[in-house]
Design an enzyme around this catalytic site. Structure first.
Site, PDB file in Angstrom:
ATOM      1  CE  LYS A  20      51.328  -1.494 -14.706  1.00 55.96           C
ATOM      2  NZ  LYS A  20      51.575  -2.856 -14.363  1.00 55.96           N
ATOM      3  CB  SER A  32      54.645  -3.672 -16.951  1.00 54.75           C
ATOM      4  OG  SER A  32      53.296  -4.072 -16.098  1.00 54.75           O
ATOM      5  CB  SER A  65      53.489  -6.362 -14.196  1.00 52.92           C
ATOM      6  OG  SER A  65      54.252  -6.640 -15.471  1.00 52.92           O
TER       7      SER A  65
END
Ligand code: GLN
Length: 478
Positions: free
Chosen positions: A79, A154, A178
């Site tokens: 990420k 996210s 997330s």
């Protein structure tokens, strides 16, 4: 949904690589080919094509010589809130576009040290703020299961990349859900470790007392292996827990009949009936299997979202003050005095949701409102933690839905922040309390969208979560 890769876990991949029946370079090239074919999903912000191929050759030799690490040849996506030295780390924000970190995040470095191959950086909501991945400055991510739906957020790019077979596994971060929420929306496994279990060194700070880093995978073995590799104390993060890390992946089976608690407050009107039914099915199954299934109360649940959004915006407003146009990434072209430069750089460089949170957070911390909002939310946080402590006196695991609905449509909630925030209703509790949580995929709804079920446990008890999840995955026919 997951036609690729063809092996079921890293354990199997390593066997295939060692016996020569799988060629690592070929495998990496296949991943790259698939990434290129699926560019429209917008999972990746960067792909390290040449480097990954070179690493594959190097690691292949190590495997042949018997010197490969525990993650040898595992193709991992990161990420984009996690730094890798000299690789752009944008955190999904225009204000950090082009930012080159001087060091690599500990969690990433530990995977590299065990010979994982970092294939690229995944898209995410700007500064990890969001539940749908529609807040990235670099465009939305599509859910590979149904491209008209969001992948969750996210860590949506990480979840979508795992689901679509664009990597073996990914790292995500979880401040309020997330990792678990996108894992649920995309039909994969996601684990949010205990706060402080994994070093945050090299992670872009969002809400520092909530932020955690964890694995997202298509099988439990890989989830356990990655956690085992990235967890543990780190001299570069003083908040990392100085506790030994179990070898989670070595033994995922357990005969222990634990007590499983279902919190009444999690089964409210907004819960999609098919998800409720899935929890009921699982509950009955566990009872038949000899587990003690009990109801518990988590009475402060109704305040979790409010307390979460007060506290994380407060922390974010402070953490994000450093993005001023002078020190990192983007600076406005407008001339003027330094104060104009700060204002204009932030105005142009930050997105709408991030600005909303900075304004909210600054407000709740302002003199006159601090006690009414921030201090009160801190007290609620304590009470939520106490709710969990009490529940864990009676039970080993708390079982809940991960999300109130399966993946929603792109654009469905983007103009309604409150509705968007409500999709975190079952996940924020774990972050407020600092406890670990896992989301596992259990079947689909009538539209074919994955259902995620969440298990929570006491701090530093990730082993229990993994073993219990493994029992469910092996025995419950969803
Ligand atoms: N969706 C939550 C938020 O927007 C959680 C974010 C996260 O865990 N990073 O704050």
């Amino acid at each position: 949904m997951n036609p690729f890769p063809h092996y079921s876990s890293h354990k199997e991949k390593l066997k295939l690589l060692s016996s020569g029946s799988l060629n690592l370079e070929e495998n990496v090239r296949q991943f790259i080919g698939r990434i290129e074919q699926n560019i429209h999903l917008n999972c990746y912000l960067q792909v390290y094509k040449e480097e990954a191929i070179a690493r594959a050759q190097e690691i292949s030799n190590k495997i042949t010589n018997g010197t490969g690490g525990k993650a040898a040849g595992m193709v991992v996506a990161i990420k984009d809130v996690l730094s890798i030295k000299d690789k752009v780390t944008s955190s999904g924000s225009k204000i950090l576009s082009g930012f080159l970190p001087l060091y690599t995040a500990t969690a990433v470095q530990r995977l590299i040290d065990e010979d994982a191959i970092i294939i690229g950086k995944t898209n995410c909501d700007e500064f990890a703020m969001g539940s749908s991945n529609e807040n990235s400055a670099f465009g939305k991510v599509l859910n590979p299961v149904d491209e008209s739906c969001v992948p969750g957020g996210s860590s949506g790019g990480s979840a979508a990349a795992v689901t679509a077979g664009l990597c073996d596994a990914a790292l995500g971060t979880d401040t309020g859900g997330s990792i678990r929420q996108p894992a649920a929306f995309c039909g994969i496994f996601g684990l949010k470790p205990t706060y402080s279990r994994v070093s945050r060194y090299g992670l872009t700070a969002f809400a520092s007392s909530f932020d955690t880093i964890g694995p997202m995978t298509n099988n439990l073995y890989d989830l356990a292996l990655i956690l085992e590799l990235i967890a543990g104390t780190d001299e570069r993060d003083a908040s990392s827990a100085p506790l030994p890390v179990p070898r989670y992946s070595v033994n995922l089976t357990s005969e222990e009949k634990l007590t499983i608690a279902i919190p009444r407050e999690y089964f409210t009107a907004g819960l999609q009936s098919e998800i409720r039914d899935k929890v009921e099915e699982l509950k009955s199954f566990l009872s038949v299997q000899g587990y003690d299934v009990i109801d518990v109360d988590l009475p402060m649940t109704e305040y979790a979202i409010a307390a979460y959004y007060v506290l994380i915006t407060a922390e974010a407003s402070s953490n994000l003050a450093r993005y001023d146009g002078a020190r990192y990434g983007f600076r406005t072209a407008t001339s003027g005095n330094i104060s104009d430069m700060y204002t204009q750089s932030r105005t142009e460089g930050l997105g709408k949701e991030v600005k909303r949170r900075i304004v909210l957070g600054t407000y709740v911390l302002s003199s006159g409102y601090y006690d009414a909002y921030y201090a009160k939310a801190q007290k609620i946080r304590r009470l939520i933690k106490e709710d969990f402590d009490k529940a864990f006196q009676k039970a080993d695991i708390i079982l809940t839905p991960t999300t109130p609905t399966t993946a929603f449509k792109l654009g469905e909630k983007s103009d309604n922040p409150l509705e968007m925030y409500l999709s975190d209703i079952y996940t924020t509790g774990a972050n407020l309390a600092g406890i670990p949580g896992i989301s596992i995929p259990l079947g689909k709804d009538s539209r074919g969208l994955p259902i995620g079920i969440q298990f929570l446990t006491k701090q530093f008890n990730e082993e229990n979560l993994l073993k219990f999840s493994n029992f469910v995955v092996q025995n419950f026919k969803s």
